[in-house]
Design a protein around this motif. Structure first.
Motif, PDB file in Angstrom:
ATOM      1  N   GLY A 372       0.712  -1.375   0.368  1.00 55.90           N
ATOM      2  CA  GLY A 372       0.471  -0.411   0.190  1.00 55.90           C
ATOM      3  C   GLY A 372       0.882   1.704  -0.066  1.00 55.90           C
ATOM      4  O   GLY A 372       0.122   2.483  -0.380  1.00 55.90           O
ATOM      5  N   ALA A 373       2.308   1.392  -0.013  1.00 57.44           N
ATOM      6  CA  ALA A 373       3.102   2.098   0.205  1.00 57.44           C
ATOM      7  C   ALA A 373       3.394   2.636  -1.334  1.00 57.44           C
ATOM      8  O   ALA A 373       4.513   1.690  -2.076  1.00 57.44           O
ATOM      9  N   TYR A 374       3.547   4.186  -1.686  1.00 57.46           N
ATOM     10  CA  TYR A 374       3.737   4.099  -3.536  1.00 57.46           C
ATOM     11  C   TYR A 374       4.885   5.598  -2.712  1.00 57.46           C
ATOM     12  O   TYR A 374       4.413   6.784  -2.752  1.00 57.46           O
ATOM     13  N   THR A 375       5.361   6.058  -4.345  1.00 59.65           N
ATOM     14  CA  THR A 375       6.070   6.860  -4.122  1.00 59.65           C
ATOM     15  C   THR A 375       6.329   7.376  -6.120  1.00 59.65           C
ATOM     16  O   THR A 375       5.932   6.476  -6.813  1.00 59.65           O
ATOM     17  N   GLY A 376       5.765   8.791  -5.385  1.00 65.35           N
ATOM     18  CA  GLY A 376       6.104   9.680  -7.233  1.00 65.35           C
ATOM     19  C   GLY A 376       6.669  11.156  -7.078  1.00 65.35           C
ATOM     20  O   GLY A 376       6.076  12.336  -6.624  1.00 65.35           O
ATOM     21  N   PHE A 377       7.818  10.806  -6.406  1.00 66.66           N
ATOM     22  CA  PHE A 377       8.168  12.150  -6.607  1.00 66.66           C
ATOM     23  C   PHE A 377       9.939  12.048  -7.376  1.00 66.66           C
ATOM     24  O   PHE A 377      10.823  11.100  -7.577  1.00 66.66           O
ATOM     25  N   GLY A 378      11.132  13.204  -7.346  1.00 65.76           N
ATOM     26  CA  GLY A 378      12.208  12.723  -7.757  1.00 65.76           C
ATOM     27  C   GLY A 378      13.113  13.170  -9.112  1.00 65.76           C
ATOM     28  O   GLY A 378      13.342  13.316  -9.359  1.00 65.76           O
ATOM     29  N   HIS A 379      11.614  13.972  -9.142  1.00 67.36           N
ATOM     30  CA  HIS A 379      12.061  14.706 -10.871  1.00 67.36           C
ATOM     31  C   HIS A 379      12.799  16.085 -11.573  1.00 67.36           C
ATOM     32  O   HIS A 379      12.545  15.877 -12.648  1.00 67.36           O
ATOM     33  N   ASP A 380      13.428  16.172 -10.438  1.00 69.66           N
ATOM     34  CA  ASP A 380      14.249  16.935 -11.183  1.00 69.66           C
ATOM     35  C   ASP A 380      13.966  18.168 -11.814  1.00 69.66           C
ATOM     36  O   ASP A 380      12.974  18.718 -11.279  1.00 69.66           O
ATOM     37  N   HIS A 381      13.917  18.563 -12.581  1.00 69.74           N
ATOM     38  CA  HIS A 381      13.775  19.700 -14.039  1.00 69.74           C
ATOM     39  C   HIS A 381      12.498  19.482 -14.172  1.00 69.74           C
ATOM     40  O   HIS A 381      11.765  20.725 -14.800  1.00 69.74           O
ATOM     41  N   VAL A 382      11.915  18.425 -14.181  1.00 68.17           N
ATOM     42  CA  VAL A 382      10.446  18.053 -15.074  1.00 68.17           C
ATOM     43  C   VAL A 382       9.814  17.461 -14.367  1.00 68.17           C
ATOM     44  O   VAL A 382       8.535  16.880 -15.221  1.00 68.17           O
ATOM     45  N   GLY A 383       9.349  18.191 -13.580  1.00 73.35           N
ATOM     46  CA  GLY A 383       8.026  17.051 -12.354  1.00 73.35           C
ATOM     47  C   GLY A 383       6.579  17.526 -13.014  1.00 73.35           C
ATOM     48  O   GLY A 383       5.637  17.282 -13.437  1.00 73.35           O
ATOM     49  N   LEU A 384       6.650  19.304 -13.768  1.00 74.90           N
ATOM     50  CA  LEU A 384       5.417  19.930 -14.084  1.00 74.90           C
ATOM     51  C   LEU A 384       5.356  18.723 -15.630  1.00 74.90           C
ATOM     52  O   LEU A 384       4.038  18.690 -16.013  1.00 74.90           O
ATOM     53  N   THR A 385       6.136  19.162 -16.323  1.00 78.74           N
ATOM     54  CA  THR A 385       6.029  17.738 -16.970  1.00 78.74           C
ATOM     55  C   THR A 385       6.046  16.759 -17.618  1.00 78.74           C
ATOM     56  O   THR A 385       4.679  15.684 -17.821  1.00 78.74           O
ATOM     57  N   GLY A 386       6.456  15.764 -16.390  1.00 74.92           N
ATOM     58  CA  GLY A 386       5.870  14.178 -16.083  1.00 74.92           C
ATOM     59  C   GLY A 386       4.833  13.982 -15.196  1.00 74.92           C
ATOM     60  O   GLY A 386       4.398  12.780 -14.925  1.00 74.92           O
ATOM     61  N   GLY A 387       3.855  15.280 -14.546  1.00 71.93           N
ATOM     62  CA  GLY A 387       3.510  15.147 -13.141  1.00 71.93           C
ATOM     63  C   GLY A 387       1.780  13.958 -14.391  1.00 71.93           C
ATOM     64  O   GLY A 387       1.858  13.826 -12.916  1.00 71.93           O
ATOM     65  N   PRO A 388       1.186  14.573 -14.906  1.00 71.61           N
ATOM     66  CA  PRO A 388       0.518  13.486 -15.324  1.00 71.61           C
ATOM     67  C   PRO A 388       0.828  12.068 -15.536  1.00 71.61           C
ATOM     68  O   PRO A 388      -0.148  11.381 -15.657  1.00 71.61           O
ATOM     69  N   LYS A 389       1.284  11.612 -16.078  1.00 73.87           N
ATOM     70  CA  LYS A 389       1.942  10.386 -17.234  1.00 73.87           C
ATOM     71  C   LYS A 389       2.557   9.723 -15.555  1.00 73.87           C
ATOM     72  O   LYS A 389       1.541   8.566 -15.546  1.00 73.87           O
ATOM     73  N   THR A 390       2.858  10.388 -14.508  1.00 70.79           N
ATOM     74  CA  THR A 390       3.103   9.803 -13.324  1.00 70.79           C
ATOM     75  C   THR A 390       1.898   9.469 -12.186  1.00 70.79           C
ATOM     76  O   THR A 390       1.746   8.348 -11.450  1.00 70.79           O
ATOM     77  N   GLY A 391       1.526  10.398 -12.643  1.00 72.26           N
ATOM     78  CA  GLY A 391      -0.485  10.422 -11.390  1.00 72.26           C
ATOM     79  C   GLY A 391      -0.717   8.602 -12.143  1.00 72.26           C
ATOM     80  O   GLY A 391      -1.106   8.078 -11.397  1.00 72.26           O
ATOM     81  N   ARG A 392      -1.266   8.542 -13.790  1.00 75.13           N
ATOM     82  CA  ARG A 392      -1.952   7.483 -14.060  1.00 75.13           C
ATOM     83  C   ARG A 392      -1.340   6.509 -14.003  1.00 75.13           C
ATOM     84  O   ARG A 392      -1.738   5.108 -13.531  1.00 75.13           O
ATOM     85  N   ILE A 393       0.507   6.481 -13.831  1.00 75.56           N
ATOM     86  CA  ILE A 393       1.120   4.848 -13.413  1.00 75.56           C
ATOM     87  C   ILE A 393       1.146   4.925 -11.900  1.00 75.56           C
ATOM     88  O   ILE A 393       0.340   3.427 -11.801  1.00 75.56           O
TER      89      ILE A 393
END
Length: 421
Positions: A372-393
């Motif tokens: 039940g524990a998940y991580t979704g961080f550490g995107h460096d300079h591309v957090g906005l760019t990769g946010g939606p795909k990360t959330g979907r995964i």
């Protein structure tokens, strides 16, 4: 095997957390979104507003180590370091710099491409029908160099982009001024990438997405999570102000503030806060056609709603260091050279903290040994760019579905010796 509806607590209400919330709601889960400052108030507020799909190369590129002394000694370089912070920085920095070679740069580009390579479409899919879709604008993304030799010196970046399928036009100085007349001959050569995007107001965009999530049933709590509560090896809740809020799963999506919570779950997180800066020019007399990375200053000039945002550069000083005045002076120095005659009514300054991983790759996935524990961080300079795909995964994983990309490069346990799935 798909799972039944769960109650999921998401720690962090930036673009990654809010994206995860929306995709979880679409999967039929109950969502609690927790952030100590509220939605869209952190790094998701202060970024360049650019959907930088082609930004797959990392900051530690080949040759960086040799450049650092000059960058630290010159006030015209986009690197700012507080010397008292150096003892805390070095244990992270030295391993980080070992990645500044071509092999590591190419590997990072390969690994991060599935997360950011189609960012415009990812944001359109996320925001469609939410009321926030108007903030997402298709556009070009230009790299402005002082000369063609500057562009040629960046050959590794452009060879990787070509391999990844990106297309661009090369424009001489005069041709670039035909493309956008506001610029001076400081840009003597430019590469203009197609099929990118920008967000006209990043903070308002994330807030609008969060408001949609709330209207769909998500609960939003402004508070700080101090720990993830477990019953043996399963998440049972999150600790907030001494109380336990029950949940079936938790997603750590608080950027650089995720480190301590993740380490409490038993994984090693070699992450350090990297300062980033922006300066906004309100009611400018001229507006750029599209975002431009000004190579001379290593920052992006982005047209936004009612203002121009200058964003980028790198600083190391920890969370408590005051913003270096020199960063904003450097913004203005290069801007006046790049866009002569530009005037504005007012300016505002901001500093935030990017979550910089040792290998410049985010941690996305399930934490081994803690159901039940998940991580979704550490995107460096591309957090906005990769946010939606990360959330979907993350929503797919929580729902028991298998994402259509290899998640091994983002494994939360990759720095934890002996920990295996």
């Amino acid at each position: 095997m798909e799972k039944d509806a769960q109650t999921v607590a998401i720690v962090g209400a930036g673009i990654v957390g809010v994206s995860t919330a929306i995709w979880l709601l679409r999967e039929g889960h109950d969502v609690l979104l927790i952030d100590k400052a509220g939605p869209g108030e952190g790094t998701s507020f202060g970024n360049a507003g650019l959907l930088a799909s082609a930004a797959t190369l990392p900051v530690p590129m080949p040759g960086l180590l040799k450049k650092i002394p000059r960058m630290l000694l010159s006030r015209n370089e986009p690197l700012f370091l507080r010397l008292p912070h150096l003892p805390k920085l070095l244990p992270w920095l030295l391993p980080y710099l070992r990645f500044s070679n071509e092999t590591a740069a190419r590997q990072r580009a390969t690994d991060v491409f599935p997360i950011i390579g189609d960012s415009l479409a990812d944001h359109q899919a996320l925001s469609g029908g939410t009321g926030a879709e108007g903030f997402v604008v298709p556009c070009d993304y230009a790299f402005g160099y002082q000369s063609k030799s500057g562009y040629m010196a960046d050959h590794l970046s452009w060879s990787v982009r070509k391999q990844q399928g990106f297309e661009w036009d090369e424009l001489s100085g005069d041709s670039f001024r035909d493309y956008d007349p506001i610029y001076s001959n400081l840009i003597g050569y430019a590469a203009v990438l197609k099929n990118h995007g920008r967000i006209t107001d990043p903070g308002a965009y994330v807030k609008a997405l969060a408001a949609y999530a709330e209207a769909q049933g998500a609960r939003i709590l402004r508070a700080e999570v101090s720990d993830v509560v477990r019953d043996t090896a399963r998440v049972t809740g999150v600790r907030v102000s001494g109380d336990t809020i029950p949940c079936d799963a938790v997603v750590l999506a608080a950027g650089t503030w995720s480190k301590s919570l993740a380490e409490n779950l038993g994984i090693s997180v070699p992450l350090h806060p990297e300062s980033g800066f922006h300066m906004e020019l309100w009611e400018p007399s001229k507006m750029p056609r599209s975002p431009v990375m000004l190579a001379a200053g290593k920052f992006v000039i982005t047209p936004m709603e009612g203002r121009i945002r200058l964003a980028g550069m790198v600083g190391y000083g920890g969370f408590d260091a005051p913003p270096p005045r020199a960063a904003y002076e450097l913004f203005e120095t290069y801007l006046r050279q790049a866009i002569p005659g530009l005037t504005w009514k007012d300016s505002t300054h901001w500093m935030g903290h990017r979550p910089a991983m040792r290998d410049s790759i985010p941690m996305i996935g399930a934490v081994p040994g803690v159901a039940g524990a998940y991580t979704g961080f550490g995107h460096d300079h591309v957090g906005l760019t990769g946010g939606p795909k990360t959330g979907r995964i993350l929503a797919q994983l929580i729902s028991g579905k298998t994402p259509n990309i290899n998640l091994a490069p983002y494994a939360p346990e990759r720095f934890t010796p002996g920990l295996r799935r």
